[in-house]
Write a protein that holds these residues in place. Structure first.
Motif, PDB file in Angstrom:
ATOM      1  N   LEU A 123       0.811  -1.217   0.000  1.00  0.00           N
ATOM      2  CA  LEU A 123       0.000   0.000   0.000  1.00  0.00           C
ATOM      3  C   LEU A 123       0.845   1.268   0.000  1.00  0.00           C
ATOM      4  CD1 LEU A 123      -2.886  -0.974   2.441  1.00  0.00           C
ATOM      5  CD2 LEU A 123      -2.732  -1.246  -0.035  1.00  0.00           C
ATOM      6  N   LEU A 124       2.150   1.126   0.233  1.00  0.00           N
ATOM      7  CA  LEU A 124       3.017   2.300   0.129  1.00  0.00           C
ATOM      8  C   LEU A 124       3.134   2.775  -1.318  1.00  0.00           C
ATOM      9  CD1 LEU A 124       5.839   1.248   2.629  1.00  0.00           C
ATOM     10  CD2 LEU A 124       4.097   3.023   2.974  1.00  0.00           C
ATOM     11  N   THR A 125       2.885   1.880  -2.272  1.00  0.00           N
ATOM     12  CA  THR A 125       2.952   2.268  -3.689  1.00  0.00           C
ATOM     13  C   THR A 125       1.829   3.242  -4.051  1.00  0.00           C
ATOM     14  OG1 THR A 125       4.023   0.176  -4.261  1.00  0.00           O
ATOM     15  CG2 THR A 125       2.992   1.404  -6.057  1.00  0.00           C
ATOM     16  N   LEU A 130      -4.762   4.076   5.215  1.00  0.00           N
ATOM     17  CA  LEU A 130      -4.961   2.877   4.406  1.00  0.00           C
ATOM     18  C   LEU A 130      -4.573   1.658   5.236  1.00  0.00           C
ATOM     19  CD1 LEU A 130      -3.345   3.798   0.948  1.00  0.00           C
ATOM     20  CD2 LEU A 130      -5.657   4.281   1.769  1.00  0.00           C
ATOM     21  N   ILE A 131      -5.406   0.618   5.171  1.00  0.00           N
ATOM     22  CA  ILE A 131      -5.174  -0.621   5.902  1.00  0.00           C
ATOM     23  C   ILE A 131      -5.440  -1.787   4.953  1.00  0.00           C
ATOM     24  CG2 ILE A 131      -5.914  -2.067   7.850  1.00  0.00           C
ATOM     25  CD1 ILE A 131      -6.791   0.484   9.277  1.00  0.00           C
ATOM     26  N   SER A 132      -4.583  -2.789   4.999  1.00  0.00           N
ATOM     27  CA  SER A 132      -4.793  -3.966   4.162  1.00  0.00           C
ATOM     28  C   SER A 132      -6.052  -4.712   4.614  1.00  0.00           C
ATOM     29  CB  SER A 132      -3.585  -4.904   4.249  1.00  0.00           C
ATOM     30  OG  SER A 132      -3.809  -6.074   3.491  1.00  0.00           O
ATOM     31  N   THR A 134     -15.458   8.306  12.165  1.00  0.00           N
ATOM     32  CA  THR A 134     -15.360   8.537  10.728  1.00  0.00           C
ATOM     33  C   THR A 134     -15.948   7.355   9.973  1.00  0.00           C
ATOM     34  OG1 THR A 134     -13.856   9.215   8.960  1.00  0.00           O
ATOM     35  CG2 THR A 134     -13.063   7.500  10.460  1.00  0.00           C
ATOM     36  N   GLY A 135     -15.980   7.448   8.650  1.00  0.00           N
ATOM     37  CA  GLY A 135     -16.496   6.369   7.822  1.00  0.00           C
ATOM     38  C   GLY A 135     -15.397   5.412   7.403  1.00  0.00           C
ATOM     39  N   LEU A 136     -15.792   4.335   6.746  1.00  0.00           N
ATOM     40  CA  LEU A 136     -14.837   3.344   6.272  1.00  0.00           C
ATOM     41  C   LEU A 136     -15.299   2.786   4.936  1.00  0.00           C
ATOM     42  CD1 LEU A 136     -12.320   1.500   6.868  1.00  0.00           C
ATOM     43  CD2 LEU A 136     -13.979  -0.173   7.723  1.00  0.00           C
ATOM     44  N   ALA A 137     -14.409   2.843   3.941  1.00  0.00           N
ATOM     45  CA  ALA A 137     -14.645   2.194   2.651  1.00  0.00           C
ATOM     46  C   ALA A 137     -13.915   0.859   2.689  1.00  0.00           C
ATOM     47  CB  ALA A 137     -14.136   3.063   1.507  1.00  0.00           C
ATOM     48  N   ALA A 138     -14.646  -0.242   2.547  1.00  0.00           N
ATOM     49  CA  ALA A 138     -14.065  -1.565   2.771  1.00  0.00           C
ATOM     50  C   ALA A 138     -13.752  -2.281   1.469  1.00  0.00           C
ATOM     51  CB  ALA A 138     -15.019  -2.413   3.610  1.00  0.00           C
ATOM     52  N   THR A 162     -10.001   0.063   3.697  1.00  0.00           N
ATOM     53  CA  THR A 162      -9.212  -1.157   3.580  1.00  0.00           C
ATOM     54  C   THR A 162      -9.071  -1.484   2.102  1.00  0.00           C
ATOM     55  OG1 THR A 162     -11.160  -2.614   3.767  1.00  0.00           O
ATOM     56  CG2 THR A 162      -9.983  -2.049   5.799  1.00  0.00           C
ATOM     57  N   VAL A 163      -7.916  -2.000   1.729  1.00  0.00           N
ATOM     58  CA  VAL A 163      -7.608  -2.274   0.321  1.00  0.00           C
ATOM     59  C   VAL A 163      -7.371  -3.765   0.147  1.00  0.00           C
ATOM     60  CG1 VAL A 163      -6.069  -1.757  -1.608  1.00  0.00           C
ATOM     61  CG2 VAL A 163      -6.595   0.019   0.086  1.00  0.00           C
ATOM     62  N   ARG A 164      -8.015  -4.333  -0.848  1.00  0.00           N
ATOM     63  CA  ARG A 164      -7.933  -5.771  -1.078  1.00  0.00           C
ATOM     64  C   ARG A 164      -6.487  -6.182  -1.342  1.00  0.00           C
ATOM     65  NH1 ARG A 164     -12.024  -8.484  -5.319  1.00  0.00           N
ATOM     66  NH2 ARG A 164     -13.471  -7.704  -3.723  1.00  0.00           N
TER      67      ARG A 164
END
Length: 204
Positions: free
Chosen positions: A26-28, A98-100, A118-122, A161-163
């Motif tokens: 996710l650093l990319t 950002l969280i995996s 806050t909100g969360l996009a999953a 969170t990012v897949r």
């Protein structure tokens, strides 16, 4: 919570031996998003004896590393990690986190988002920033048949969170320098913990 900075944070989750377990990929996209937001790319490392994870975060592009280290963080726990992440967020006020979306991240992210108000996009598969500085989170809907793009305009930090596997790790540069800030954050009451890992027969 109001943002105090334009910084974008990436949570680097650590394994029991202190090495980086997830989040380096996710650093990319984090580098690109931080540039568009106008802030720094900050890696948040929580773990025990996590020097390896700190070095990896630096090599893979973090401008700064926030390190929370202690025996209580040797193995993932919802209570401990949520307390640490939220304490840091309340102190520094990042614009986005950002969280995996691995098993730990799926457990941690909604709890932390609720605590921070806050909100969360999953389970996102795409990331961008609009002209107003809102992250555009693209995620699958209807069982993956369609995608939707959502944003959190009213609350900070923006969280998602990012897949896993959507983004690839960049090329590491061992010569990169990054500021490392150690933060002493009590883990508080940890009510649940991992008692044992049982590997399935034949699993790698």
């Amino acid at each position: 919570m109001e943002a105090k900075t334009r910084d974008l944070w990436v949570l680097i989750q650590t394994a029991a031996d202190g090495s980086a377990k997830s989040g380096l990929d996710l650093l990319t996209p984090g580098r690109d998003l931080a540039g568009k937001l106008g802030g720094a790319l900050v890696a948040v490392v929580i773990g025990h004896q996590a020097a390896g994870a700190v070095q990896d975060a630096r090599a893979y592009g973090a401008d700064r590393v926030l390190l929370v280290e202690g025996e209580a963080y040797g193995a993932y726990s919802t209570d401990g990690w949520c307390a640490a992440l939220c304490a840091l967020a309340e102190k520094y006020g990042p614009d986005a986190i950002l969280i995996s979306a691995d098993s730990d991240g799926r457990d941690l992210a909604p709890r932390a988002a609720a605590r921070l108000g806050t909100g969360l996009a999953a389970d996102c598969t795409g990331l961008d920033v609009d002209a107003q500085g809102c992250i555009l989170w693209t995620r699958p809907v209807y069982g993956g048949l369609e995608t939707a793009t959502v944003k959190c305009a009213a609350a900070r930090p923006q969280m998602g969170t990012v897949r896993p596997g959507v983004f690839k790790k960049g090329e590491p540069d061992a010569a990169r320098s990054a500021e490392v800030v150690r933060e002493a954050v009590p883990a508080g009451e940890i009510r649940t913990w991992v008692a044992e890992f049982i590997r399935s027969e034949g699993a790698e």
